[in-house]
Enzyme design. Structure first.
Site, PDB file in Angstrom:
ATOM      1  N   GLY A 156      11.792  -3.817   7.157  1.00 45.58           N
ATOM      2  CA  GLY A 156      10.766  -2.783   7.299  1.00 45.58           C
ATOM      3  C   GLY A 156      11.272  -1.349   7.363  1.00 45.58           C
ATOM      4  N   ARG A 166       5.946 -11.797  -1.576  1.00 50.16           N
ATOM      5  CA  ARG A 166       4.967 -12.756  -2.084  1.00 50.16           C
ATOM      6  C   ARG A 166       4.301 -12.173  -3.312  1.00 50.16           C
ATOM      7  NH1 ARG A 166       5.173 -17.577  -0.957  1.00 50.16           N
ATOM      8  NH2 ARG A 166       2.954 -17.869  -1.350  1.00 50.16           N
ATOM      9  N   ASN A 189       3.704  -0.364  -4.807  1.00 53.99           N
ATOM     10  CA  ASN A 189       4.903  -1.105  -4.409  1.00 53.99           C
ATOM     11  C   ASN A 189       6.123  -0.238  -4.649  1.00 53.99           C
ATOM     12  OD1 ASN A 189       6.539  -3.435  -3.759  1.00 53.99           O
ATOM     13  ND2 ASN A 189       6.953  -3.657  -5.950  1.00 53.99           N
ATOM     14  N   HIS A 229      10.159  -0.551  -5.761  1.00 57.07           N
ATOM     15  CA  HIS A 229      11.095  -1.506  -6.382  1.00 57.07           C
ATOM     16  C   HIS A 229      12.458  -0.823  -6.541  1.00 57.07           C
ATOM     17  CE1 HIS A 229      12.288  -4.952  -8.775  1.00 57.07           C
ATOM     18  NE2 HIS A 229      12.873  -4.096  -9.597  1.00 57.07           N
ATOM     19  N   GLU A 284      -1.486  -7.114 -12.645  1.00 55.13           N
ATOM     20  CA  GLU A 284      -1.262  -8.562 -12.762  1.00 55.13           C
ATOM     21  C   GLU A 284       0.155  -8.884 -13.214  1.00 55.13           C
ATOM     22  OE1 GLU A 284      -3.190  -6.658 -15.046  1.00 55.13           O
ATOM     23  OE2 GLU A 284      -4.680  -6.796 -13.436  1.00 55.13           O
TER      24      GLU A 284
HETATM   25  C1  GRF Z   1      13.593  -2.537  -0.627  1.00 52.94           C
HETATM   26  O1  GRF Z   1      14.808  -2.464  -1.324  1.00 52.94           O
HETATM   27  C2  GRF Z   1      12.422  -2.516  -1.575  1.00 52.94           C
HETATM   28  O2  GRF Z   1      12.652  -1.720  -2.710  1.00 52.94           O
HETATM   29  C3  GRF Z   1      12.331  -3.947  -1.984  1.00 52.94           C
HETATM   30  O3  GRF Z   1      12.599  -4.676  -0.813  1.00 52.94           O
HETATM   31  C4  GRF Z   1      13.416  -3.890   0.042  1.00 52.94           C
HETATM   32  C5  GRF Z   1      12.689  -3.771   1.349  1.00 52.94           C
HETATM   33  O4  GRF Z   1      13.478  -3.123   2.343  1.00 52.94           O
HETATM   34  N1  GRF Z   1      11.053  -4.239  -2.574  1.00 52.94           N
HETATM   35  P1  GRF Z   1      12.836  -2.736   3.737  1.00 52.94           P
HETATM   36  O5  GRF Z   1      12.268  -4.024   4.327  1.00 52.94           O
HETATM   37  O6  GRF Z   1      11.765  -1.726   3.492  1.00 52.94           O
HETATM   38  O7  GRF Z   1      13.962  -2.221   4.562  1.00 52.94           O
END
Ligand code: GRF
Length: 199
Positions: free
Chosen positions: A23, A101, A117, A119, A152
């Site tokens: 988190g 998920r 999101n 990434h 999607e």
């Molecule tokens: C991050 O690298 C994010 O880009 C990816 O999962 C990781 C989550 O890290 N989707 P955190 O739980 O926010 O520290």
């Protein structure tokens, strides 16, 4: 940072953050909201497991919910439970932050253009799991992170903001992931500034 010019309309934004892990992006968003870097409030945190990142919700007195996905027969039933929590909490926007998920077509339709999101790659390169390792394997000299709308298709929605990070000689997956993560925190806040600048 490079960004598109997407502005959402002038309503009070009530955000849910969905997590599965430590988190750190959640924390960046909570701090961004508290410091009024964008005009939206984080009103609940939902995890699909006992994620360590829930500590941040606890610390800041943000309501949080653990919905173990293993208790649901189908992906959609799990998503319907999440949806009912979101409705009860008056949420109108969702940030995925390390939420591991896949969301069902039902949920994506229900929340169309209201889910984003982060990434850890410069999409459309290196979609899916282990993006940092994919970048190392490909031998690229620059990677980074992307905040994008969720549709999607996996990691394929409209891009809101990206930040580039150099891949250094001698990098391993941990060093590269750490360097990207530091930039992710700024990038996610920047995305909300862009989206909620007029709220
Ligand atoms: C991050 O690298 C994010 O880009 C990816 O999962 C990781 C989550 O890290 N989707 P955190 O739980 O926010 O520290």
């Amino acid at each position: 940072m490079l960004y598109t010019n997407i502005y959402l309309n002038n309503i009070m934004h009530r955000i849910a953050v969905l997590i599965s892990g430590r988190g750190s992006n959640l924390l960046a968003l909570i701090e961004g909201s508290i410091n009024a870097l964008f005009s939206a409030e984080i009103v609940c945190v939902i995890a699909n497991c006992e994620a360590s990142g829930l500590q941040h919700a606890k610390k800041y007195n943000i309501p949080y919910f653990v919905v173990p996905h293993t208790q649901f027969k189908t992906r959609e039933l799990f998503d319907r439970e999440i949806n009912s929590i979101l409705q009860d909490s008056g949420v109108n926007f969702i940030c995925l932050a390390g939420f591991m998920r896949m969301l069902s077509p039902y949920f994506i339709k229900e929340w169309q253009n209201k889910i984003i999101n982060i990434h850890p790659s410069l999409l459309p390169a290196f979609k899916g799991l282990n993006a940092q390792q994919q970048a190392l394997d490909a031998g690229v000299k620059v990677s980074g992170c992307t905040v994008h709308f969720v549709n999607e298709e996996l990691d394929a929605g409209k891009i809101i903001v990206q930040s580039a990070v150099p891949v250094l000689d001698g990098d391993n997956v941990d060093t590269l992931s750490d360097r990207i993560l530091a930039v992710e925190h700024k990038c996610y806040v920047e995305a909300l500034k862009i989206l909620f600048k007029n709220a």
